[in-house]
Design a protein around this motif. Structure first.
Motif, PDB file in Angstrom:
ATOM      1  N   ASN A 114      -2.043  51.493  12.742  1.00 26.65           N
ATOM      2  CA  ASN A 114      -2.809  50.286  13.052  1.00 26.65           C
ATOM      3  C   ASN A 114      -4.119  50.325  12.267  1.00 26.65           C
ATOM      4  O   ASN A 114      -4.893  51.285  12.384  1.00 26.65           O
ATOM      5  N   ILE A 115      -4.376  49.302  11.464  1.00 29.06           N
ATOM      6  CA  ILE A 115      -5.614  49.298  10.665  1.00 29.06           C
ATOM      7  C   ILE A 115      -6.749  48.590  11.397  1.00 29.06           C
ATOM      8  O   ILE A 115      -7.819  48.364  10.827  1.00 29.06           O
ATOM      9  N   GLY A 116      -6.523  48.240  12.655  1.00 29.21           N
ATOM     10  CA  GLY A 116      -7.568  47.598  13.440  1.00 29.21           C
ATOM     11  C   GLY A 116      -8.700  48.558  13.765  1.00 29.21           C
ATOM     12  O   GLY A 116      -8.598  49.776  13.583  1.00 29.21           O
ATOM     13  N   SER A 117      -9.800  48.012  14.264  1.00 30.01           N
ATOM     14  CA  SER A 117     -10.972  48.804  14.605  1.00 30.01           C
ATOM     15  C   SER A 117     -10.680  49.745  15.764  1.00 30.01           C
ATOM     16  O   SER A 117      -9.909  49.431  16.667  1.00 30.01           O
ATOM     17  N   THR A 118     -11.317  50.917  15.733  1.00 30.40           N
ATOM     18  CA  THR A 118     -11.204  51.869  16.841  1.00 30.40           C
ATOM     19  C   THR A 118     -12.352  51.728  17.831  1.00 30.40           C
ATOM     20  O   THR A 118     -12.412  52.457  18.813  1.00 30.40           O
ATOM     21  N   SER A 119     -13.272  50.787  17.543  1.00 28.64           N
ATOM     22  CA  SER A 119     -14.448  50.630  18.403  1.00 28.64           C
ATOM     23  C   SER A 119     -14.255  49.558  19.470  1.00 28.64           C
ATOM     24  O   SER A 119     -15.158  49.298  20.251  1.00 28.64           O
ATOM     25  N   GLY A 120     -13.082  48.930  19.487  1.00 26.71           N
ATOM     26  CA  GLY A 120     -12.850  47.860  20.449  1.00 26.71           C
ATOM     27  C   GLY A 120     -13.031  46.483  19.857  1.00 26.71           C
ATOM     28  O   GLY A 120     -12.743  45.473  20.512  1.00 26.71           O
ATOM     29  N   ALA A 121     -13.519  46.411  18.609  1.00 20.79           N
ATOM     30  CA  ALA A 121     -13.657  45.113  17.943  1.00 20.79           C
ATOM     31  C   ALA A 121     -12.262  44.558  17.633  1.00 20.79           C
ATOM     32  O   ALA A 121     -11.322  45.318  17.403  1.00 20.79           O
ATOM     33  N   VAL A 189     -22.883  39.701   4.984  1.00 22.08           N
ATOM     34  CA  VAL A 189     -23.684  40.189   6.104  1.00 22.08           C
ATOM     35  C   VAL A 189     -22.951  41.392   6.688  1.00 22.08           C
ATOM     36  O   VAL A 189     -21.838  41.714   6.299  1.00 22.08           O
ATOM     37  N   THR A 190     -23.598  42.075   7.640  1.00 21.22           N
ATOM     38  CA  THR A 190     -22.983  43.261   8.235  1.00 21.22           C
ATOM     39  C   THR A 190     -21.815  42.875   9.129  1.00 21.22           C
ATOM     40  O   THR A 190     -21.930  41.980   9.976  1.00 21.22           O
ATOM     41  N   ASN A 191     -20.690  43.538   8.924  1.00 21.79           N
ATOM     42  CA  ASN A 191     -19.532  43.366   9.797  1.00 21.79           C
ATOM     43  C   ASN A 191     -19.549  44.501  10.824  1.00 21.79           C
ATOM     44  O   ASN A 191     -19.391  45.660  10.452  1.00 21.79           O
ATOM     45  N   PRO A 192     -19.749  44.191  12.103  1.00 25.20           N
ATOM     46  CA  PRO A 192     -19.871  45.259  13.104  1.00 25.20           C
ATOM     47  C   PRO A 192     -18.623  46.100  13.302  1.00 25.20           C
ATOM     48  O   PRO A 192     -18.661  47.086  14.025  1.00 25.20           O
ATOM     49  N   GLY A 193     -17.518  45.739  12.693  1.00 21.96           N
ATOM     50  CA  GLY A 193     -16.342  46.596  12.838  1.00 21.96           C
ATOM     51  C   GLY A 193     -15.019  45.886  12.952  1.00 21.96           C
ATOM     52  O   GLY A 193     -13.972  46.534  13.035  1.00 21.96           O
ATOM     53  N   ALA A 194     -15.013  44.556  12.982  1.00 20.09           N
ATOM     54  CA  ALA A 194     -13.746  43.827  13.088  1.00 20.09           C
ATOM     55  C   ALA A 194     -12.933  43.976  11.801  1.00 20.09           C
ATOM     56  O   ALA A 194     -13.482  44.038  10.703  1.00 20.09           O
ATOM     57  N   ALA A 195     -11.608  44.052  11.956  1.00 17.68           N
ATOM     58  CA  ALA A 195     -10.707  44.060  10.802  1.00 17.68           C
ATOM     59  C   ALA A 195     -10.239  42.625  10.563  1.00 17.68           C
ATOM     60  O   ALA A 195      -9.895  41.913  11.513  1.00 17.68           O
ATOM     61  N   ILE A 196     -10.241  42.183   9.305  1.00 18.75           N
ATOM     62  CA  ILE A 196      -9.911  40.789   9.005  1.00 18.75           C
ATOM     63  C   ILE A 196      -8.879  40.726   7.891  1.00 18.75           C
ATOM     64  O   ILE A 196      -9.009  41.405   6.865  1.00 18.75           O
ATOM     65  N   VAL A 197      -7.831  39.927   8.111  1.00 16.77           N
ATOM     66  CA  VAL A 197      -6.817  39.690   7.078  1.00 16.77           C
ATOM     67  C   VAL A 197      -6.666  38.184   6.899  1.00 16.77           C
ATOM     68  O   VAL A 197      -6.770  37.419   7.859  1.00 16.77           O
ATOM     69  N   TYR A 198      -6.442  37.781   5.640  1.00 17.98           N
ATOM     70  CA  TYR A 198      -6.305  36.366   5.308  1.00 17.98           C
ATOM     71  C   TYR A 198      -4.942  36.102   4.672  1.00 17.98           C
ATOM     72  O   TYR A 198      -4.444  36.912   3.869  1.00 17.98           O
ATOM     73  N   LEU A 340     -34.379  57.565  16.722  1.00 18.34           N
ATOM     74  CA  LEU A 340     -33.260  57.650  17.661  1.00 18.34           C
ATOM     75  C   LEU A 340     -32.323  56.459  17.485  1.00 18.34           C
ATOM     76  O   LEU A 340     -31.086  56.612  17.533  1.00 18.34           O
ATOM     77  N   ALA A 341     -32.897  55.268  17.288  1.00 19.18           N
ATOM     78  CA  ALA A 341     -32.073  54.070  17.091  1.00 19.18           C
ATOM     79  C   ALA A 341     -31.204  54.204  15.843  1.00 19.18           C
ATOM     80  O   ALA A 341     -30.021  53.859  15.851  1.00 19.18           O
ATOM     81  N   VAL A 342     -31.783  54.736  14.765  1.00 14.46           N
ATOM     82  CA  VAL A 342     -31.017  54.947  13.532  1.00 14.46           C
ATOM     83  C   VAL A 342     -29.899  55.962  13.789  1.00 14.46           C
ATOM     84  O   VAL A 342     -28.769  55.799  13.317  1.00 14.46           O
ATOM     85  N   GLY A 343     -30.213  57.013  14.566  1.00 13.38           N
ATOM     86  CA  GLY A 343     -29.186  57.995  14.917  1.00 13.38           C
ATOM     87  C   GLY A 343     -28.054  57.383  15.724  1.00 13.38           C
ATOM     88  O   GLY A 343     -26.882  57.697  15.499  1.00 13.38           O
ATOM     89  N   LEU A 344     -28.399  56.501  16.664  1.00 12.40           N
ATOM     90  CA  LEU A 344     -27.368  55.820  17.450  1.00 12.40           C
ATOM     91  C   LEU A 344     -26.502  54.932  16.563  1.00 12.40           C
ATOM     92  O   LEU A 344     -25.287  54.824  16.771  1.00 12.40           O
ATOM     93  N   MET A 345     -27.134  54.307  15.575  1.00 11.15           N
ATOM     94  CA  MET A 345     -26.378  53.464  14.650  1.00 11.15           C
ATOM     95  C   MET A 345     -25.384  54.305  13.849  1.00 11.15           C
ATOM     96  O   MET A 345     -24.243  53.901  13.618  1.00 11.15           O
ATOM     97  N   GLY A 349     -21.356  54.160  13.961  1.00 13.17           N
ATOM     98  CA  GLY A 349     -20.609  54.057  12.721  1.00 13.17           C
ATOM     99  C   GLY A 349     -19.454  55.040  12.679  1.00 13.17           C
ATOM    100  O   GLY A 349     -18.362  54.724  12.206  1.00 13.17           O
ATOM    101  N   SER A 350     -19.671  56.253  13.192  1.00 10.71           N
ATOM    102  CA  SER A 350     -18.600  57.246  13.214  1.00 10.71           C
ATOM    103  C   SER A 350     -17.494  56.858  14.188  1.00 10.71           C
ATOM    104  O   SER A 350     -16.370  57.335  14.093  1.00 10.71           O
ATOM    105  N   MET A 351     -17.826  55.964  15.140  1.00 12.76           N
ATOM    106  CA  MET A 351     -16.842  55.507  16.120  1.00 12.76           C
ATOM    107  C   MET A 351     -16.174  54.199  15.685  1.00 12.76           C
ATOM    108  O   MET A 351     -15.334  53.665  16.407  1.00 12.76           O
TER     109      MET A 351
END
Length: 858
Positions: A114-121, A189-198, A340-345, A349-351
């Motif tokens: 599955n090439i979908g996001s693992t973050s729930g997106a 723009v930044t894509n928070p993690g969604a996988a998109i196919v057209y 800390l915010a940058v670390g959380l980001m 990203g690793s998730m």
């Protein structure tokens, strides 16, 4: 000015002693500011994304939620294709185009991954339009031109090592189809993690909507000089107000923001709650620091009073020191919060959730909140020690400095502490005897707060008895050194109580959540054993419905005795009392009654799966006066209205499917068109006698082409439940770790200042023969017994909270209490090692003291 100079001099003179308190302020403020920066950055990311992807005006189905969101049928709501030309002719429209987007898909690569996001997106599939050029650009290859072409977003291609020419298989409600990657598009723009196919438009219509005469929405671009609001009004007038959902770019972005914002708010306030706990623990550290500094400067303060300083000046001097501490700690905390915010980001990203530092958002209010919070908390914590300093008389200059002014807890403090603890205990007792969970939860919250405050207040009284009891077990084996460590811990009960209380708060929450989590798993496991008769459960962990081909593959399994489908059907039910409300019906095959055993209070559950029949739960029946034999009017969404007879009433104390209303799938099919029939949410399977292992293996093999679904037997299901609860608890423990770290700093600070306070005493002990090793051991043992004191109070209090909370769970059908003794004992023993660790530096410094210099210390 004199007060300021004195305060600044004292602050710099004791900067080493202030350091750990400053670290506590720093950590707490950093957590608050980091949370605010992180959530603000996420909001900025989604705002930019929704703003870039929304057209000037969007026309979608009236009942549609977010663009492309799949309905229970597996397909999104649509608008007729004929509406595109009608909208294009409206005054003020530059151009209009039909757009397709669907989240009811799974896309897999050549390795069936599955090439979908693992973050729930979600995974979005749709057609490539001019509107997509607002947010994306083709960076490799070309847009899809036919049914064998597909274009993917660059982030997904990079994560899964996809390249031009690779084949992808798309699984939809209609079926599977394959296409080769013809192009790769990158987000502007930044894509928070969604996988998109057209796909090309015709392919997207056929495969995603099963109709070439429909779109999910119409993207409308305004002509020059025409505002979005004006254009929306013109379209509404042309197509009919209320026919479709019309949204301007701002309204569409707001709708998407609201959907995401609810999740972000929950995360934000949960993290701020843990930051608040850390601040509360930090207060004890600051109180102890200033109390000990005031005690050590008793002679100095007395001399200042003797030469004319007023009480107010002394009081103000200590408070100014606290302000300096708060300002320094808060300023450092604000900077650390951004880090800390940058670390959380990076962690997100690793998730799988991508967040760019280009969107890093530090609002002006964030450093202000951090600074005000840190300073206010520090000043409030230092207020009582400051008052105590103001009460030092000039005669104190003639006494030895450093002698504790308050060796025993006061009688008034004891009475207040016992009263609060008793009131909290009464609230917890009321919780345990509550008839409804909603009522009991109010008592539980009150009981937790009152007992926590009561234990904090009564801590010095408890210190004497608990430390002595612990000393018998832990310290007496070390002979004279152990007894001296015990006396040092008992020397100032207020200090020991405050230091232990800081550790108590974090460990009480750990113990409470451990008891609740273990009881939840044990109760749910027991319920599974008693209620679930099926051998296997198939479902998607992301909540996707089960496509028809996967369902057929399971039904074709020769090792299964039967397969039961389970669907949720949206309907409006009118009861005999004339009340109508929206409700989900649990539509299932008759064999589901074997797969999930439900207790029946009236009627026969098997009859509820008969023609034009249904069941209701006991709570629903009681609320609406429904009894067996009554007829309910059921209006199926998108279908017809039915008259269904109540054939059974199920008990309402179940954990699984509590208060569900069951109906046979064949009954629903009579009143709901095939294209409106929901997909199965779960499939249940029962193996033939002696075929359980073979059925398990063949099920996994038969569904391997559908990686979005998981096959579990009852053992797997229990393990998954335990893992989910465990992961949630680990996240909570991780957040509580901040409070525990601050508490450990409190132990370190207390010991460090205590060593300074006892400099002459330590010198005299060394002079009469105590070795450096014995001295260091004495300080370490003192630290261990203080840490164990805090752990014993915290774990005891937390188990009391958890046991009471389980009584509320029992009202919801989770009736088993399980104390996780391994966890409790591990935390208790771990507290001893925490004490040893906290004493390392103070013990080392004490051992290095020069004997003669220490004896000569004033």
């Amino acid at each position: 000015m004199t007060v300021m100079k004195t305060s600044l001099r004292n602050f710099l003179a004791h900067k080493g002693r202030m350091a750990l308190s400053a670290v506590a302020v720093l950590l707490s403020v950093a957590f608050v500011c980091g949370t605010l920066v992180f959530t603000d950055t996420m909001n900025t990311t989604f705002d930019k994304l929704f703003g870039a992807t929304s057209s000037d005006v969007t026309v979608s189905a009236k009942s549609a939620a977010l663009a492309g969101e799949a309905t229970p049928t597996g397909r999104p709501e649509t608008v007729p294709a004929s509406a595109v030309s009608k909208v294009a002719k409206v005054e003020g429209v530059k151009y209009a185009e039909g757009s397709i987007a669907s989240t009811g898909v799974t896309v897999v690569n050549a390795e069936n991954e599955n090439i979908g996001s693992t973050s729930g997106a979600p995974t979005f599939a749709g057609n490539w339009t001019r509107n997509d050029l607002r947010s994306m650009e083709i960076t490799s290859g070309n847009a899809p031109r036919g049914p064998t072409d597909v274009m993917v977003d660059a982030d997904t291609a990079e994560k899964h090592d996809l390249k031009l020419g690779d084949e992808l298989r798309t699984i939809t409600a209609k079926g599977d189809f394959t296409a080769k990657i013809s192009g790769i598009a990158s987000f502007k723009v930044t894509n928070p993690g969604a996988a998109i196919v057209y796909f090309d438009t015709k392919t997207a219509q056929q495969q995603l909507l099963d109709s070439t005469a429909a779109f999910t929405q119409i993207n409308v671009t305004a002509a020059d000089g025409v505002s979005d609001t004006t254009l929306k009004g013109n379209i509404a007038e042309a197509v009919g107000s209320g026919t479709y959902k019309l949204q301007t770019q701002e309204e569409a972005a707001d709708a998407g923001r609201d959907e995401v914002g609810s999740f972000l708010d929950v995360m934000k306030y949960a993290m701020l709650g843990f930051a608040g706990i850390a601040l509360l623990v930090g207060i004890f550290l600051i109180v102890n620091t200033f109390s000990m500094l005031v005690a050590q400067r008793t002679r100095e303060i007395g001399l200042m009073r003797a030469i004319g300083s007023s009480r107010k000046q002394i009081n103000r001097s200590v408070l100014v020191e606290a302000i300096l501490l708060g300002v320094v700690g808060s300023l450092l905390g604000v900077g650390a919060g951004v880090g800390l915010a940058v670390g959380l980001m990076e962690l997100m990203g690793s998730m799988g959730m991508e967040l760019s530092t280009e969107d890093l958002t530090v609002k002006a209010t964030t450093p202000i909140v951090g600074l005000v919070l840190g300073v206010v908390v520090t000043v409030l914590a230092a207020y009582l020690p400051a008052r105590r300093a103001g009460k030092v008389s000039p005669m104190a200059a003639l006494r030895d400095a450093g002698t504790p002014a308050d060796g025993k807890a006061g009688l008034v403090r004891g009475i207040i502490g016992l009263t609060l603890t008793g009131a909290g205990g009464a609230a917890l007792f009321a919780t345990a005897n509550a008839d409804k969970a909603s009522e009991g939860s109010m008592y539980l919250g009150l009981g937790v707060v009152l007992t926590l405050i009561g234990f904090i207040v009564i801590g010095p009284l408890l210190a004497g008895a608990v430390v002595r009891a612990l000393s018998v077990v832990v310290l007496r084996a070390f002979g004279p050194v152990g007894r001296m460590a015990e006396r040092n811990a008992l020397r100032n009960p207020r200090r020991t109580g405050a230091t232990g209380a800081a550790l108590m708060i974090g460990l009480a929450l750990v113990a409470c959540l451990s008891v609740v989590g273990s009881s939840l798993v044990a109760s749910a496991t027991d319920e599974l054993d008693k209620s679930v008769g099926a051998d296997f459960i198939v479902q998607s962990d992301s909540g996707q419905g089960i496509v028809g081909d996967a369902e057929k593959a399971m039904r074709a399994n020769q090792d299964l005795d039967h397969v039961s489908r389970y669907k949720l059907v949206d309907a409006k039910i009118t009861t005999p009392d004339g009340k109508t409300e929206s409700s989900d019906l649990s539509a299932a095959d008759p064999t589901y009654a074997q797969d999930l055993r439900r207790e029946v209070t009236a009627g026969d559950l098997s009859a509820a799966y008969g023609k034009d029949a249904m069941s209701v739960g006991s709570d629903y029946a009681e609320d609406h006066g429904v009894k067996v034999g009554d007829t309910l009017t059921v209006a199926f969404k998108g279908g017809e209205t039915a008259k269904l007879k109540v054939a059974a009433i199920t008990a309402g104390d179940a954990t699984i499917d509590a208060d569900s209303r069951y109906v046979n799938i064949t009954t629903v099919e009579q009143y709901l068109p095939a294209d409106r029939m929901p997909q199965s949410m779960m499939l249940f399977g029962k193996a033939k006698d002696g075929k359980a292992d073979a059925a398990y293996a063949s099920l996994k093999d038969g569904l391997k082409e559908y990686p979005q679904y998981v096959v579990r037997d009852q053992t797997d299901y229990k393990e998954e439940l335990e893992n989910q609860v465990g992961q949630l608890l680990n996240i909570v423990y991780g957040l509580l770790a901040l409070a525990i770290i601050v508490a450990v700093l409190g132990v370190v600070n207390t010991l460090a200042l205590s060593v300074v306070e006892r400099t002459r005493e330590i010198g005299l002990m060394r002079a009469i023969g105590m070795s450096r090793r014995q001295l260091r051991r004495m300080i370490r043992l003192e630290s261990v017994v203080i840490a164990l004191f805090g752990a014993l109070l915290g774990l005891g209090l937390g188990m009391g909270w958890g046991t009471t909370a389980q009584k509320l769970l029992a009202l919801e059908g989770l009736g088993i209490l399980e104390i996780p003794w391994p966890t409790i004992l591990t935390v208790f023993v771990g507290s001893a090692f925490v004490g040893l660790f906290a004493a390392l530096v103070p013990a080392f410094r004490a051992g290095r003291m020069n004997v003669l210099t220490a004896i000569a210390t004033d």
